[in-house]
Design an enzyme around this catalytic site. Structure first.
Site, PDB file in Angstrom:
ATOM      1  N   ASP A 165       0.835  -1.195   0.000  1.00 56.26           N
ATOM      2  CA  ASP A 165       0.000   0.000   0.000  1.00 56.26           C
ATOM      3  C   ASP A 165       0.879   1.257   0.000  1.00 56.26           C
ATOM      4  OD1 ASP A 165      -2.366   1.476   0.106  1.00 56.26           O
ATOM      5  OD2 ASP A 165      -3.235   0.185   1.640  1.00 56.26           O
ATOM      6  N   GLU A 214       0.311  10.275  -8.320  1.00 59.78           N
ATOM      7  CA  GLU A 214       1.140   9.207  -8.866  1.00 59.78           C
ATOM      8  C   GLU A 214       0.538   8.651 -10.161  1.00 59.78           C
ATOM      9  OE1 GLU A 214       4.022   8.356  -7.830  1.00 59.78           O
ATOM     10  OE2 GLU A 214       4.138   9.143  -5.782  1.00 59.78           O
ATOM     11  N   ASP A 232      -9.796   3.538  -4.042  1.00 59.92           N
ATOM     12  CA  ASP A 232     -10.593   2.402  -3.601  1.00 59.92           C
ATOM     13  C   ASP A 232     -11.998   2.464  -4.200  1.00 59.92           C
ATOM     14  OD1 ASP A 232      -8.417   1.782  -2.071  1.00 59.92           O
ATOM     15  OD2 ASP A 232      -9.311   2.412  -0.172  1.00 59.92           O
TER      16      ASP A 232
END
Length: 435
Positions: A165, A214, A232
């Site tokens: 993560d 990112e 998510d």
């Protein structure tokens, strides 16, 4: 250390360099998909299960064993679902005196090596979670600064899959210490640590790309085997649609050994809808078939987030998957598209007003065509063999419907269907053999 002693002097020097460069903030040189001892991993999209979307921090040794039992007995393992991964919260709040991660004694009383052995005994593979930060998303010890120690620990336990993560401040100036290093650098440090263990471990990057600034798809293939392309998602249809459209322009980044990840599948995941009367919190049957169909065309990893236990094992507090929803996961014709050895991610032919035609070329020359209706009404969708990239055929084309398990011939190359709201008709199309 035993592995390092067998390397040549040059290899030892290069290993030292890879350890030092991340500390200096220098991106590491790499030349291909993540590997262990030169053996490519994840040549097709990984398939399996992750604990988080149903159990969150409450996964336990018994839940994992019950899930392994179910995956082995239900046909999921034999269909290709092989990785069983526990997410965050599996460890104690502190490392031991030697700096090693320690499994939570209450949740995993026999340790993770024993649990991995149980999973392996079912013909499955075992995965864990960590983060290239000082703490995981739930505040447990992160791997930043402990990469080799953690990789060695994982390998000693028999880990086959690492979900990595990136829980850190979105604003780099607010990040502490080495969390300010580029994510590619921090992830590459763990990539190299995993490789040095000598154990094949699939490396999965989980992050929030937009929020964290990112673009892991641009450098992911040199670092990992799969990488998240958006934040998510829950088990809703809106969440699925968001991930699909985010992925449609990223096909050039995917290839055998490295895949764009649209997050865990929502099919059969009832936990999000628990205690709610809102039907949109979970997928309908047609939407579930759309999820697997489009994931297959997009060559996305198939990682279930459902409660994969029998009703008896789940008990009154569980959310065991229904036979109908399980049948979606077990469609071998759709899985064959997802696992096609050509490894080319599909692309959009048209996307207009919620009516989408997607296509994926396959290794034997067939083309998978998804007629995906994301609207709330039934709709007619149509395209042509030429538009999806098939060669001209004077004898027409065979359209195999991968959900109805039926086929018909299109003499003029038309590929069409009436598609229910939220549904998808998935064809495998090939030129009709000459008589």
């Amino acid at each position: 250390m035993r592995a390092l002693s067998r390397l040549s002097r040059l290899s030892r020097l290069l290993s030292v360099a890879t350890l030092l460069l991340p500390a200096l903030g220098t991106p590491l040189f790499s030349a291909g998909p993540a590997q262990a001892l030169g053996t490519p991993l994840a040549l097709t999209p990984p398939m399996g299960w992750n604990s988080w979307n149903t159990f969150g921090c409450n996964a336990t040794e018994q839940i994992v064993k019950d899930t392994a039992d179910f995956m082995a007995a239900s046909g999921m393992r034999d269909a290709g679902y092989q990785y069983l991964t526990i997410d965050d919260c599996w460890m104690e709040r502190s490392r031991d005196s030697a700096g090693r991660l320690v499994p939570d004694a209450a949740k995993y009383p026999h340790g993770l090596a024993e649990l991995a052995a149980y999973v392996h005994g079912k013909g499955l593979k075992f995965g864990v979670y960590e983060s290239p930060t000082y703490h995981t998303c739930q505040g447990f010890p992160g791997s930043l600064g402990y990469e080799q120690k953690d990789a060695d620990t994982f390998a000693s336990w028999g880990v086959d899959f690492l979900k990595y993560d990136n829980c850190t401040a979105s604003d780099p100036s607010q990040r502490p210490g080495d969390e300010r290093l580029p994510l590619e650098t921090r992830d590459s440090t763990m990539r190299d640590a995993l490789a040095r263990t000598g154990r094949p471990i699939v490396f999965s990057l989980s992050l929030q790309p937009a929020a964290q600034g990112e673009s892991p798809w641009e450098w992911g293939k040199s670092v990992a085997n799969m990488w998240r392309i958006d934040g998510d998602r829950d088990a809703s249809f809106d969440g699925l649609k968001r991930l699909i459209h985010t992925d449609l322009d990223k096909s050039k980044w995917a290839a055998p050994g490295g895949w764009n990840d649209i997050d865990m599948l929502g099919t059969g995941n009832y936990a999000f809808a628990a205690g709610s009367s809102d039907p949109t919190k979970r997928l309908t049957y047609d939407q579930e078939k759309s999820e697997l169909s489009v994931a297959a065309v997009l060559a996305a990893p198939l990682i279930s987030g459902a409660d994969l236990r029998t009703p008896a094992a789940a008990g009154t507090s569980g959310f065991p998957i229904s036979d109908q929803d399980l049948s979606v996961y077990l469609n071998k014709d759709v899985i064959a598209v997802n696992q096609d050895s050509r490894g080319e991610q599909g692309t959009a032919v048209t996307t207009t007003g919620g009516l989408n035609v997607l296509r994926r070329p396959l290794a034997n020359g067939d083309v998978a065509v998804a007629l995906f209706n994301e609207t709330s009404s039934q709709a007619a969708l149509s395209t042509t063999a030429g538009a999806v990239g098939l060669p001209p055929s004077s004898t027409g084309y065979v359209l195999n419907d991968l959900w109805d398990h039926s086929s018909h011939v299109s003499t003029d190359g038309t590929i069409s269907a009436t598609v229910p709201a939220g549904g998808t008709v998935l064809y495998r199309v090939s030129p009709r053999p000459a008589r």
